[in-house]
Motif scaffolding. Structure first.
Motif, PDB file in Angstrom:
ATOM      1  N   MET A  12       1.018  -1.200  -0.016  1.00  0.00           N
ATOM      2  CA  MET A  12       0.113   0.208  -0.085  1.00  0.00           C
ATOM      3  C   MET A  12       0.901   1.025   0.004  1.00  0.00           C
ATOM      4  O   MET A  12       1.926   1.437   0.432  1.00  0.00           O
ATOM      5  N   ASP A  13       0.398   2.250  -0.415  1.00  0.00           N
ATOM      6  CA  ASP A  13       0.968   3.675  -0.555  1.00  0.00           C
ATOM      7  C   ASP A  13       1.000   4.192   0.642  1.00  0.00           C
ATOM      8  O   ASP A  13       0.115   3.996   1.634  1.00  0.00           O
ATOM      9  N   LEU A  14       2.174   4.746   1.311  1.00  0.00           N
ATOM     10  CA  LEU A  14       2.052   5.554   2.578  1.00  0.00           C
ATOM     11  C   LEU A  14       1.214   6.633   2.550  1.00  0.00           C
ATOM     12  O   LEU A  14       0.636   6.751   3.624  1.00  0.00           O
ATOM     13  N   LYS A  15       1.097   7.350   1.616  1.00  0.00           N
ATOM     14  CA  LYS A  15       0.253   8.769   1.488  1.00  0.00           C
ATOM     15  C   LYS A  15      -1.410   8.113   1.870  1.00  0.00           C
ATOM     16  O   LYS A  15      -2.019   8.662   2.631  1.00  0.00           O
ATOM     17  N   MET A  64      -9.354   9.064  12.383  1.00  0.00           N
ATOM     18  CA  MET A  64      -9.118   9.923  13.677  1.00  0.00           C
ATOM     19  C   MET A  64     -10.328  10.964  13.584  1.00  0.00           C
ATOM     20  O   MET A  64     -10.739  11.179  14.659  1.00  0.00           O
ATOM     21  N   LYS A  65     -10.625  11.741  12.447  1.00  0.00           N
ATOM     22  CA  LYS A  65     -11.588  12.625  12.580  1.00  0.00           C
ATOM     23  C   LYS A  65     -12.975  12.157  12.561  1.00  0.00           C
ATOM     24  O   LYS A  65     -13.735  12.729  13.446  1.00  0.00           O
ATOM     25  N   LEU A  66     -13.142  10.953  12.328  1.00  0.00           N
ATOM     26  CA  LEU A  66     -14.470  10.209  12.447  1.00  0.00           C
ATOM     27  C   LEU A  66     -14.758   9.834  13.835  1.00  0.00           C
ATOM     28  O   LEU A  66     -15.757   9.640  14.603  1.00  0.00           O
ATOM     29  N   ALA A  67     -13.634   9.578  14.556  1.00  0.00           N
ATOM     30  CA  ALA A  67     -13.627   8.617  15.996  1.00  0.00           C
ATOM     31  C   ALA A  67     -14.036  10.204  16.787  1.00  0.00           C
ATOM     32  O   ALA A  67     -13.749  10.987  16.769  1.00  0.00           O
ATOM     33  N   THR A  88      -2.230   5.409   3.047  1.00  0.00           N
ATOM     34  CA  THR A  88      -2.505   4.918   4.719  1.00  0.00           C
ATOM     35  C   THR A  88      -2.655   5.987   5.568  1.00  0.00           C
ATOM     36  O   THR A  88      -3.439   5.929   6.560  1.00  0.00           O
ATOM     37  N   LEU A  89      -1.569   6.955   5.602  1.00  0.00           N
ATOM     38  CA  LEU A  89      -1.766   8.091   6.362  1.00  0.00           C
ATOM     39  C   LEU A  89      -3.167   8.934   6.351  1.00  0.00           C
ATOM     40  O   LEU A  89      -3.594   9.234   7.266  1.00  0.00           O
ATOM     41  N   LYS A  90      -3.459   9.090   4.982  1.00  0.00           N
ATOM     42  CA  LYS A  90      -4.874   9.605   4.551  1.00  0.00           C
ATOM     43  C   LYS A  90      -6.022   9.037   5.393  1.00  0.00           C
ATOM     44  O   LYS A  90      -6.939   9.456   6.027  1.00  0.00           O
ATOM     45  N   ASN A  91      -5.719   7.506   5.357  1.00  0.00           N
ATOM     46  CA  ASN A  91      -6.950   6.730   5.835  1.00  0.00           C
ATOM     47  C   ASN A  91      -6.771   6.781   7.518  1.00  0.00           C
ATOM     48  O   ASN A  91      -8.001   7.000   8.122  1.00  0.00           O
TER      49      ASN A  91
END
Length: 54
Positions: free
Chosen positions: A1-4, A14-17, A6-9
């Motif tokens: 997977m792409d690091l970008k 965290m925004k939804l939590a 993964t970080l975006k996910n």
């Protein structure tokens, strides 16, 4: 997977939590403690039964 990606996910998650309120926390704590106590009790009963019937 792409690091970008993964970080975006991770950031989106965290925004939804949301932080749970005290009532939800206490209810989850009670359920966890009840589960731990019941598993401990079952284990104690099994150990006691096997020690008595030796």
């Amino acid at each position: 997977m792409d690091l970008k990606v993964t970080l975006k996910n991770m950031v989106n998650t965290m925004k939804l939590a949301k932080k749970s309120d005290k009532d939800d926390y206490m209810q989850h704590l009670r359920l966890v403690l009840l589960g731990v106590a019941s598993i401990g009790t079952i284990g104690f009963i099994i150990q006691f039964v096997f020690s008595v019937f030796r």
